[in-house]
Scaffold this motif. Structure first.
Motif, PDB file in Angstrom:
ATOM      1  N   PHE A  65       0.834  -1.188   0.000  1.00 28.29           N
ATOM      2  CA  PHE A  65       0.000   0.000   0.000  1.00 28.29           C
ATOM      3  C   PHE A  65       0.880   1.253   0.000  1.00 28.29           C
ATOM      4  N   SER A  66       0.532   2.251  -0.739  1.00 30.03           N
ATOM      5  CA  SER A  66       1.098   3.603  -0.673  1.00 30.03           C
ATOM      6  C   SER A  66       0.902   4.275  -2.014  1.00 30.03           C
ATOM      7  N   ALA A  67       0.322   5.478  -1.965  1.00 27.58           N
ATOM      8  CA  ALA A  67       0.117   6.220  -3.206  1.00 27.58           C
ATOM      9  C   ALA A  67       1.331   7.087  -3.518  1.00 27.58           C
ATOM     10  N   GLY A  68       2.182   7.291  -2.485  1.00 24.84           N
ATOM     11  CA  GLY A  68       3.331   8.175  -2.664  1.00 24.84           C
ATOM     12  C   GLY A  68       3.022   9.619  -2.293  1.00 24.84           C
ATOM     13  N   THR A  69       1.902   9.828  -1.632  1.00 24.70           N
ATOM     14  CA  THR A  69       1.534  11.213  -1.256  1.00 24.70           C
ATOM     15  C   THR A  69       2.538  11.792  -0.261  1.00 24.70           C
ATOM     16  N   ARG A  70       2.844  11.025   0.771  1.00 26.69           N
ATOM     17  CA  ARG A  70       3.778  11.516   1.798  1.00 26.69           C
ATOM     18  C   ARG A  70       5.115  11.911   1.175  1.00 26.69           C
ATOM     19  N   GLY A  71       5.642  11.003   0.338  1.00 27.42           N
ATOM     20  CA  GLY A  71       6.964  11.242  -0.244  1.00 27.42           C
ATOM     21  C   GLY A  71       6.950  12.436  -1.187  1.00 27.42           C
ATOM     22  N   LEU A  84      12.949   8.128   4.821  1.00 29.77           N
ATOM     23  CA  LEU A  84      12.510   6.862   4.223  1.00 29.77           C
ATOM     24  C   LEU A  84      11.004   6.660   4.398  1.00 29.77           C
ATOM     25  N   ALA A  85      10.248   7.206   3.454  1.00 26.66           N
ATOM     26  CA  ALA A  85       8.787   7.145   3.562  1.00 26.66           C
ATOM     27  C   ALA A  85       8.184   6.045   2.698  1.00 26.66           C
ATOM     28  N   ALA A  86       9.007   5.346   1.920  1.00 26.01           N
ATOM     29  CA  ALA A  86       8.461   4.280   1.064  1.00 26.01           C
ATOM     30  C   ALA A  86       7.896   3.161   1.927  1.00 26.01           C
ATOM     31  N   ALA A  87       6.863   2.516   1.420  1.00 26.89           N
ATOM     32  CA  ALA A  87       6.270   1.372   2.124  1.00 26.89           C
ATOM     33  C   ALA A  87       6.941   0.114   1.568  1.00 26.89           C
ATOM     34  N   VAL A  88       7.907  -0.385   2.334  1.00 27.11           N
ATOM     35  CA  VAL A  88       8.747  -1.486   1.855  1.00 27.11           C
ATOM     36  C   VAL A  88       8.197  -2.815   2.376  1.00 27.11           C
ATOM     37  N   SER A  89       8.102  -3.761   1.461  1.00 25.83           N
ATOM     38  CA  SER A  89       7.561  -5.067   1.841  1.00 25.83           C
ATOM     39  C   SER A  89       8.416  -5.719   2.931  1.00 25.83           C
ATOM     40  N   PHE A 123      10.067   5.932   8.671  1.00 31.25           N
ATOM     41  CA  PHE A 123       8.646   5.986   9.047  1.00 31.25           C
ATOM     42  C   PHE A 123       8.216   4.631   9.586  1.00 31.25           C
ATOM     43  N   LYS A 124       7.333   4.652  10.533  1.00 26.14           N
ATOM     44  CA  LYS A 124       6.738   3.412  11.033  1.00 26.14           C
ATOM     45  C   LYS A 124       5.241   3.506  10.787  1.00 26.14           C
ATOM     46  N   LEU A 125       4.747   2.545  10.049  1.00 29.69           N
ATOM     47  CA  LEU A 125       3.310   2.521   9.736  1.00 29.69           C
ATOM     48  C   LEU A 125       2.631   1.403  10.506  1.00 29.69           C
ATOM     49  N   GLU A 126       1.576   1.736  11.217  1.00 30.09           N
ATOM     50  CA  GLU A 126       0.758   0.727  11.884  1.00 30.09           C
ATOM     51  C   GLU A 126      -0.715   1.037  11.624  1.00 30.09           C
ATOM     52  N   GLY A 141       6.168   8.081  13.413  1.00 24.47           N
ATOM     53  CA  GLY A 141       5.109   7.080  13.461  1.00 24.47           C
ATOM     54  C   GLY A 141       3.832   7.642  12.856  1.00 24.47           C
ATOM     55  N   ASN A 142       3.134   6.789  12.110  1.00 25.22           N
ATOM     56  CA  ASN A 142       1.808   7.207  11.627  1.00 25.22           C
ATOM     57  C   ASN A 142       0.888   6.011  11.485  1.00 25.22           C
ATOM     58  N   LEU A 143      -0.407   6.298  11.622  1.00 22.88           N
ATOM     59  CA  LEU A 143      -1.419   5.251  11.463  1.00 22.88           C
ATOM     60  C   LEU A 143      -2.045   5.397  10.089  1.00 22.88           C
ATOM     61  N   THR A 162      -5.078   7.723   9.961  1.00 16.14           N
ATOM     62  CA  THR A 162      -5.004   9.165  10.273  1.00 16.14           C
ATOM     63  C   THR A 162      -3.715   9.807   9.756  1.00 16.14           C
ATOM     64  N   ARG A 163      -3.033   9.147   8.810  1.00 12.90           N
ATOM     65  CA  ARG A 163      -1.672   9.581   8.439  1.00 12.90           C
ATOM     66  C   ARG A 163      -1.601  10.986   7.856  1.00 12.90           C
ATOM     67  N   LYS A 164      -2.726  11.461   7.302  1.00 13.95           N
ATOM     68  CA  LYS A 164      -2.696  12.798   6.695  1.00 13.95           C
ATOM     69  C   LYS A 164      -2.989  13.887   7.718  1.00 13.95           C
TER      70      LYS A 164
HETATM   71  C1  9Z3 Z   1       4.938   5.456   5.825  1.00 11.18           C
HETATM   72  O1  9Z3 Z   1       4.614   5.199   6.939  1.00 11.18           O
HETATM   73  C2  9Z3 Z   1       4.256   6.542   4.983  1.00 11.18           C
HETATM   74  O2  9Z3 Z   1       3.947   7.641   5.755  1.00 11.18           O
HETATM   75  C3  9Z3 Z   1       2.969   6.003   4.277  1.00 11.18           C
HETATM   76  C4  9Z3 Z   1       2.482   7.114   3.362  1.00 11.18           C
HETATM   77  C5  9Z3 Z   1       3.298   4.770   3.446  1.00 11.18           C
HETATM   78  C6  9Z3 Z   1       1.885   5.685   5.292  1.00 11.18           C
HETATM   79  P1  9Z3 Z   1       0.989   7.521   1.274  1.00 11.18           P
HETATM   80  O3  9Z3 Z   1       2.079   7.168   0.303  1.00 11.18           O
HETATM   81  O4  9Z3 Z   1       1.335   6.756   2.657  1.00 11.18           O
HETATM   82  O5  9Z3 Z   1       0.982   8.990   1.562  1.00 11.18           O
HETATM   83  O6  9Z3 Z   1      -0.333   7.010   0.818  1.00 11.18           O
HETATM   84  N1  9Z3 Z   1       5.979   4.808   5.247  1.00 11.18           N
HETATM   85  C7  9Z3 Z   1       6.735   3.749   5.857  1.00 11.18           C
HETATM   86  C8  9Z3 Z   1       6.050   2.443   5.717  1.00 11.18           C
HETATM   87  C9  9Z3 Z   1       6.926   1.265   6.045  1.00 11.18           C
HETATM   88  O7  9Z3 Z   1       6.920   0.319   5.311  1.00 11.18           O
HETATM   89  N2  9Z3 Z   1       7.670   1.309   7.120  1.00 11.18           N
HETATM   90  C10 9Z3 Z   1       8.414   0.137   7.589  1.00 11.18           C
HETATM   91  C11 9Z3 Z   1       7.688  -0.361   8.811  1.00 11.18           C
HETATM   92  O8  9Z3 Z   1       6.699   0.257   9.230  1.00 11.18           O
HETATM   93  C12 9Z3 Z   1       9.815   0.537   7.942  1.00 11.18           C
HETATM   94  S1  9Z3 Z   1      10.778   0.924   6.512  1.00 11.18           S
HETATM   95  O9  9Z3 Z   1       8.109  -1.401   9.357  1.00 11.18           O
END
Ligand code: 9Z3
Length: 346
Positions: free
Chosen positions: A91-97, A204-209, A259-262, A286-288, A291-293
């Protein structure tokens, strides 16, 4: 001439040479990250990419003296087949980045934008991926295409910023799609940013698998449903924790923000703190998902957690939270540069 030395280093110390009581020296262990890079081929274009990034970095080292930020953005894919028909996406549209990159540029940084190809880009994001078609921004007048007046003022502001970034050569766009491409590219760029020393910043805002299918297990062709009795069972490996390599080896003088996404608010801070302890980097934001925006939390080892929030009114008026996040990150980066330089002089 210096006085004659009373010791020699070329002769072995005979009294310990046959000492069998000394414990075995363990063979050097390969870390998961090293193993990953040994077992996976780099993308073919990596040398070309590396030359492009080097040129950009050298340009700024010589001419602009700008700090350089690597912004990562968008989600990585995990291909299930070598000739990829199916893949797992993140998931990620790239808006944050993309939004953050714009505020870094406005605040005088040069930006390397490592993004998922075809996700949102700085500046063009205002007109792509919207519910409008790009043609809706135009009208026809006197047999000519014109910008629709409803959008013209706002578009002029964006256009000026875009041109400023282009004319000062301050924005470099580098794409990735798969998690393998992402990891190799991150490593390559980090090693180049080593030259920038403390003035390099990683955001590092990318959502990495977290999981991937190793190249050794990947079928060459499209998986056939008949061959597996109609079921598909996928056995994924964990993606190596490359952040520790980044902190220790690839760009040890740079400031690193991850970034930490939960999705569960009860574990967000705990997970952010775990990441800090594990990788020893400087800041976790950290962001949820939900509510990340509207709100994020800055977690560090030496300060209390700091929430940044938009008010309901600001959110309704489409204010961007990155407008507050980026100056706060930059302030910390400036402190980082100052502290590290003071330490060097001691
Ligand atoms: C984020 O947490 C970004 O803020 C979002 C942005 C992916 C939520 P959008 O592109 O969303 O604006 O729609 N990025 C980090 C996500 C991630 O994979 N983090 C890893 C983790 O949480 C650490 S690298 O374990």
């Amino acid at each position: 001439m210096s006085p004659k030395k009373s010791f020699h280093t070329s002769n072995p110390e005979t009294d310990t040479a046959i000492d069998r009581t000394i414990p075995d020296f363990p063979a050097a262990q390969l870390s998961d990250e090293d193993r990953y890079f040994r077992a996976h081929k780099p993308p073919k274009y990596l040398d070309e990419l590396s030359a492009e990034v080097s040129e950009f970095v050298e340009f700024h080292l010589k001419n602009s003296k700008k700090n350089i930020v690597l912004v990562t953005s968008g989600g990585t894919t995990v291909p299930l087949e070598n000739n990829t028909v199916r893949f797992i996406d993140n998931f990620s549209a790239g808006t944050r980045g993309a939004t953050s990159a714009e505020y870094f540029l406005e605040n005088g940084y040069a930006v390397i934008f490592l993004h998922r190809e075809f996700s949102l880009l700085p500046y063009s994001r205002h007109y792509s991926h919207t519910t409008n078609c790009f043609l809706d921004y135009m009208t026809e007048e006197d047999n000519k295409v014109q910008i629709n007046r409803d959008f013209a003022d706002e578009m002029l502001v964006v256009l000026r910023k875009y041109n400023a970034a282009k004319e000062s050569n301050s924005l470099l766009l580098i794409p990735f799609t798969t998690v393998n491409q992402y990891l190799y590219t991150l490593k390559t760029i980090s090693e180049i940013l080593h030259r920038v020393d403390t003035r390099a910043l990683f955001y590092l805002a990318a959502a990495v698998s977290d999981f991937f299918l190793p190249q050794s297990k990947m079928p060459q062709h499209k998986i056939q449903s008949q061959e597996s009795g109609g079921k598909l069972i996928i056995d994924l490996e964990p993606v190596p924790k490359f952040l520790s390599r980044l902190v220790d080896n690839w760009a040890p003088a740079a400031m690193i923000v991850s970034f930490k996404l939960e999705t569960d608010n009860t574990i967000l801070i705990k997970k952010a703190k775990n990441a800090l302890t594990r990788y020893q980097h400087q800041l976790v934001i950290g962001n949820l998902l939900q509510t990340r925006k509207k709100e994020v939390v800055f977690v560090t080892t030496d300060e209390p957690d700091q929430w940044i929030k938009l008010t309901d009114e600001e959110y309704k008026n489409k204010e961007e939270i990155e407008k507050i996040i980026i100056p706060a990150v930059i302030e910390r980066h400036h402190k980082w540069i100052k502290q590290r330089n003071e330490n060097k002089q001691k």
